[in-house]
Write an enzyme that holds these catalytic residues in place. Structure first.
Site, short mmCIF file in Angstrom:
data_model
loop_
_atom_site.label_atom_id
_atom_site.label_comp_id
_atom_site.label_asym_id
_atom_site.label_seq_id
_atom_site.Cartn_x
_atom_site.Cartn_y
_atom_site.Cartn_z
N ASP A 97 0.86 -1.20 0.00
CA ASP A 97 0.00 0.00 0.00
C ASP A 97 0.89 1.24 0.00
OD1 ASP A 97 -0.40 -0.85 3.42
OD2 ASP A 97 0.66 0.93 2.74
N HIS A 112 8.49 -5.52 -1.72
CA HIS A 112 7.54 -6.47 -2.32
C HIS A 112 6.69 -5.83 -3.40
CE1 HIS A 112 7.73 -9.31 1.42
NE2 HIS A 112 8.79 -9.41 0.65
N CYS A 123 7.68 -7.22 -21.59
CA CYS A 123 8.72 -6.27 -22.01
C CYS A 123 9.26 -5.50 -20.80
CB CYS A 123 8.17 -5.29 -23.05
SG CYS A 123 7.03 -4.06 -22.39
N SER A 182 5.27 -10.64 11.04
CA SER A 182 5.26 -11.90 11.80
C SER A 182 6.59 -12.64 11.74
CB SER A 182 4.14 -12.81 11.29
OG SER A 182 4.35 -13.07 9.90
N GLU A 207 1.85 -9.11 19.19
CA GLU A 207 2.27 -10.49 19.55
C GLU A 207 3.71 -10.71 19.09
OE1 GLU A 207 -0.53 -11.71 15.79
OE2 GLU A 207 -0.93 -12.65 17.72
N ALA A 223 0.98 -0.67 16.78
CA ALA A 223 1.92 0.31 16.25
C ALA A 223 1.40 1.74 16.42
CB ALA A 223 2.17 0.03 14.77
N1 APR Z 1 0.32 -2.99 15.13
C1 APR Z 1 1.47 -3.68 14.94
N2 APR Z 1 1.50 -4.97 14.53
C2 APR Z 1 0.31 -5.58 14.30
C3 APR Z 1 -0.93 -4.93 14.48
C4 APR Z 1 -0.89 -3.58 14.90
N3 APR Z 1 -2.02 -2.87 15.09
N4 APR Z 1 -1.92 -5.81 14.17
C5 APR Z 1 -1.31 -6.97 13.82
N5 APR Z 1 0.01 -6.83 13.92
C6 APR Z 1 1.06 -7.82 13.65
C7 APR Z 1 0.65 -9.25 13.83
O1 APR Z 1 0.85 -9.64 15.18
C8 APR Z 1 1.59 -9.98 12.89
O2 APR Z 1 2.78 -10.35 13.59
O3 APR Z 1 1.41 -7.69 12.29
C9 APR Z 1 1.97 -8.92 11.86
C10 APR Z 1 1.43 -9.22 10.48
O4 APR Z 1 2.02 -10.41 10.04
P1 APR Z 1 1.67 -10.94 8.59
O5 APR Z 1 0.19 -10.92 8.39
O6 APR Z 1 2.41 -12.23 8.40
O7 APR Z 1 2.27 -9.84 7.60
P2 APR Z 1 3.77 -9.64 7.17
O8 APR Z 1 4.72 -10.11 8.23
O9 APR Z 1 3.91 -8.24 6.73
O10 APR Z 1 3.87 -10.61 5.88
C11 APR Z 1 5.09 -10.57 5.16
O11 APR Z 1 4.12 -12.07 3.54
O12 APR Z 1 2.13 -12.51 2.53
C12 APR Z 1 3.39 -12.02 2.31
O13 APR Z 1 4.16 -10.42 0.78
C13 APR Z 1 3.31 -10.60 1.88
O14 APR Z 1 4.55 -8.69 2.64
C14 APR Z 1 3.85 -9.84 3.08
C15 APR Z 1 4.78 -10.83 3.71
#
Ligand code: APR
Length: 234
Positions: A97, A112, A123, A182, A207, A223
């Site tokens: 985003d 990403h 191309c 995560s 978490e 965050a």
């Molecule tokens: N503030 C901070 N962290 C948060 C919040 C919040 N309000 N809400 C959720 N989270 C945390 C969750 O605890 C989780 O650890 O954000 C994390 C999101 O993890 P994912 O859904 O796995 O996303 P991400 O780690 O960005 O995934 C990495 O995987 O699917 C691919 O390309 C995609 O860029 C993505 C990559």
């Protein structure tokens, strides 16, 4: 609180969690599926070869969500940090985003890709700004070269963007802060292990991430609530 020294270079890695409070669901949280498809099932070259219409439906849905979203306090705080420490901040995001940019960040490394850009599968034309939705009965868009136009996203199995500059910055940062990720998708999940021998390392999220043992300190919480008061500049 994280102290930022006058000479410190700061590497910040954001993930889907930093956009969660803006209403964009994370991938591996409760709302992480789409029509019961796992993200890996629609965000891959195999899915694109098998069913490009489905892939464009997925990204059209995500474009609609992204266009309806607004930056939250974490995005704003990171833009303010950039205004204070300038090029000493390296903001690397796994998110596609444009909420960091909407909040005012001007140097964002999208490893990403970018949801609101499209490129040709064939191309070498530059990816171009495109927030259009391509859902049936709208046909798959075509390039002048005849190739199908695809989302400018790094899919599973593809090489992330800007890795040279990312690794160069990891080599010289004094501070590494991961926010809302995560810690399960490579190569981003291993960045902290690469720097922990000589940089201070912190995580922010509600978490513990899978790679939490590599961080010296984890600030548990959302965050939008933690990041605005996280940094103290010398
Ligand atoms: N503030 C901070 N962290 C948060 C919040 C919040 N309000 N809400 C959720 N989270 C945390 C969750 O605890 C989780 O650890 O954000 C994390 C999101 O993890 P994912 O859904 O796995 O996303 P991400 O780690 O960005 O995934 C990495 O995987 O699917 C691919 O390309 C995609 O860029 C993505 C990559």
């Amino acid at each position: 609180m994280i102290r930022v020294g006058k000479q410190n270079r700061v590497f910040i890695l954001t993930g889907a969690g930093v956009s969660a409070e803006s209403g964009i669901p994370t991938f591996r949280g409760a709302g992480g599926l789409w029509r019961n498809y796992r993200i890996e099932a629609v965000a891959s070259p195999e899915a694109w070869a098998r069913d490009p219409v489905l892939v464009w439906e997925f990204y059209s849905m995500r474009r609609k969500m992204a266009k309806a979203a607004r930056p939250n306090a974490a995005h704003v705080a990171l833009a303010e940090l950039e205004s204070k420490i300038g090029e000493r901040l390296f903001l690397c995001t796994q998110n596609v985003d444009n909420l960091h940019e909407q909040a005012g960040s001007t140097h964002v490394t999208h490893m990403h890709g970018e949801l609101l850009k499209t490129r040709c599968e064939r191309c070498l034309r530059e990816p171009f700004a495109d927030d259009a939705c391509y859902e049936p009965p709208v046909a798959i868009p075509r390039c002048e070269c005849g190739g199908k136009l695809r989302p400018h996203i790094c899919w599973f199995g593809e090489v992330p963007f800007k890795l040279d500059s990312i690794f160069a910055e990891l080599e010289r940062c004094a501070l590494f802060v991961a926010i809302g990720t995560s810690g399960v998708v490579e190569p981003a999940a291993s960045f902290v292990a690469q720097v922990r021998a000589r940089a201070r390392t912190y995580y922010v999220g509600p978490e513990l991430p899978a790679n939490h043992s590599a961080f010296e300190e984890c600030f548990q919480g959302e965050a939008g609530k933690i990041v605005p008061d996280l940094f103290r500049l010398d």
